[in-house]
Design a protein around this motif. Structure first.
Motif, PDB file in Angstrom:
ATOM      1  N   ASP A 122       0.908  -1.185  -0.039  1.00  0.00           N
ATOM      2  CA  ASP A 122      -0.144   0.079  -0.039  1.00  0.00           C
ATOM      3  C   ASP A 122       0.962   1.360  -0.051  1.00  0.00           C
ATOM      4  O   ASP A 122       0.713   2.164  -0.722  1.00  0.00           O
ATOM      5  CB  ASP A 122      -0.991  -0.060   1.156  1.00  0.00           C
ATOM      6  CG  ASP A 122      -1.936   1.230   1.461  1.00  0.00           C
ATOM      7  OD1 ASP A 122      -2.673   1.339   0.282  1.00  0.00           O
ATOM      8  OD2 ASP A 122      -2.180   1.829   2.182  1.00  0.00           O
ATOM      9  N   LYS A 123       1.939   1.235   1.018  1.00  0.00           N
ATOM     10  CA  LYS A 123       2.819   2.375   1.049  1.00  0.00           C
ATOM     11  C   LYS A 123       3.688   2.540  -0.431  1.00  0.00           C
ATOM     12  O   LYS A 123       3.690   3.778  -0.873  1.00  0.00           O
ATOM     13  CB  LYS A 123       3.903   2.110   2.011  1.00  0.00           C
ATOM     14  CG  LYS A 123       4.941   3.232   2.112  1.00  0.00           C
ATOM     15  CD  LYS A 123       4.211   4.469   2.782  1.00  0.00           C
ATOM     16  CE  LYS A 123       5.280   5.489   2.968  1.00  0.00           C
ATOM     17  NZ  LYS A 123       4.637   6.955   3.569  1.00  0.00           N
ATOM     18  N   ALA A 124       4.043   1.448  -0.953  1.00  0.00           N
ATOM     19  CA  ALA A 124       4.655   1.610  -2.219  1.00  0.00           C
ATOM     20  C   ALA A 124       3.665   2.020  -3.257  1.00  0.00           C
ATOM     21  O   ALA A 124       4.465   2.907  -4.174  1.00  0.00           O
ATOM     22  CB  ALA A 124       5.289   0.096  -2.736  1.00  0.00           C
ATOM     23  N   SER A 125       2.609   1.698  -3.238  1.00  0.00           N
ATOM     24  CA  SER A 125       1.489   2.217  -4.576  1.00  0.00           C
ATOM     25  C   SER A 125       1.408   3.625  -4.389  1.00  0.00           C
ATOM     26  O   SER A 125       1.200   4.348  -5.470  1.00  0.00           O
ATOM     27  CB  SER A 125       0.058   1.394  -4.530  1.00  0.00           C
ATOM     28  OG  SER A 125       0.338   0.025  -4.967  1.00  0.00           O
ATOM     29  N   LYS A 126       1.170   4.095  -2.744  1.00  0.00           N
ATOM     30  CA  LYS A 126       0.696   5.269  -2.900  1.00  0.00           C
ATOM     31  C   LYS A 126       1.965   6.478  -3.132  1.00  0.00           C
ATOM     32  O   LYS A 126       1.654   7.572  -3.675  1.00  0.00           O
ATOM     33  CB  LYS A 126       0.354   5.615  -1.332  1.00  0.00           C
ATOM     34  CG  LYS A 126      -1.157   5.148  -1.063  1.00  0.00           C
ATOM     35  CD  LYS A 126      -1.540   5.393   0.306  1.00  0.00           C
ATOM     36  CE  LYS A 126      -2.958   4.649   0.532  1.00  0.00           C
ATOM     37  NZ  LYS A 126      -3.432   4.695   1.907  1.00  0.00           N
ATOM     38  N   THR A 127       2.978   5.922  -2.929  1.00  0.00           N
ATOM     39  CA  THR A 127       4.235   6.879  -2.986  1.00  0.00           C
ATOM     40  C   THR A 127       5.027   6.674  -4.461  1.00  0.00           C
ATOM     41  O   THR A 127       6.126   7.225  -4.545  1.00  0.00           O
ATOM     42  CB  THR A 127       5.291   6.508  -2.014  1.00  0.00           C
ATOM     43  OG1 THR A 127       5.748   5.358  -2.035  1.00  0.00           O
ATOM     44  CG2 THR A 127       4.928   7.124  -0.719  1.00  0.00           C
TER      45      THR A 127
END
Length: 187
Positions: free
Chosen positions: A86-91
């Motif tokens: 989730d963090k990788a997708s958002k950033t």
């Protein structure tokens, strides 16, 4: 001179005066990079949510069968994987997505080797219950989900890196053409 009023809303079926509505080919379109990135991000997100559900089911089964096993502890650690995705997708972080990709593959391998292998050993030795057989099925599904999540995360990483390469190539060409025009002006 007559005053014609046309609605600009497409739902009314009318169009602006001076056009017949066939000018759609000149309208702006979403770049395929952004379409693909959105598609892969959605897929990674869907699979990371399914990971969570599958891991909760496996955690419940393993908690019921045996407490404190290494397999039990590994399941606890894999709860972090959906958060990483989730963090990788958002950033838009290719590095963080690569971490997720590697950990998802390792988790799938661990589930197959340790979880399914141990359970199959029990089934072959005829010391099995319905819960253990169900755990094999759930383990296979969860391992497949991790592999599919890893596949889509890898596609997203490749997409991001290809885009970065294209942009750097354009920048270097633009810098090179700028240098050539300065040289031609100096002559």
């Amino acid at each position: 001179e007559t005053n014609k009023t046309f609605s600009l809303m497409a739902s009314r079926g009318e169009y602006v005066e001076g056009t017949d509505g066939s000018d759609h080919s000149f309208r702006q379109r979403v770049d395929p990079f952004y379409q693909n990135a959105t598609y892969y991000k959605n897929k990674v997100g869907q699979f990371s949510k399914l990971h969570s559900v599958g891991l909760l089911v496996m955690f419940a089964y393993v908690s019921f069968l045996e407490r404190g096993s290494p397999f039990h502890l590994a399941l606890l650690l894999t709860v972090l994987l959906p958060l990483i995705a989730d963090k990788a997708s958002k950033t838009n972080s290719a590095g963080l997505m690569l971490v997720y990709n590697i950990l998802a593959g390792l988790t799938a391998a661990y589930i197959v080797l340790v979880g399914i292998g141990r359970q199959l050993d029990m089934v072959v030795s005829f010391e099995h219950s319905i819960f253990e057989i169900a755990l094999i099925g759930v383990s296979v599904i969860v391992a497949a989900l991790f592999l599919l999540g890893g596949y889509y995360s890898r596609r997203l990483i490749t997409l991001w890196r290809d885009r970065e390469f294209e942009l750097s190539l354009k920048r270097s060409r633009a810098a090179g053409s700028g240098a050539q025009t300065k040289e031609s002006k100096d002559k």
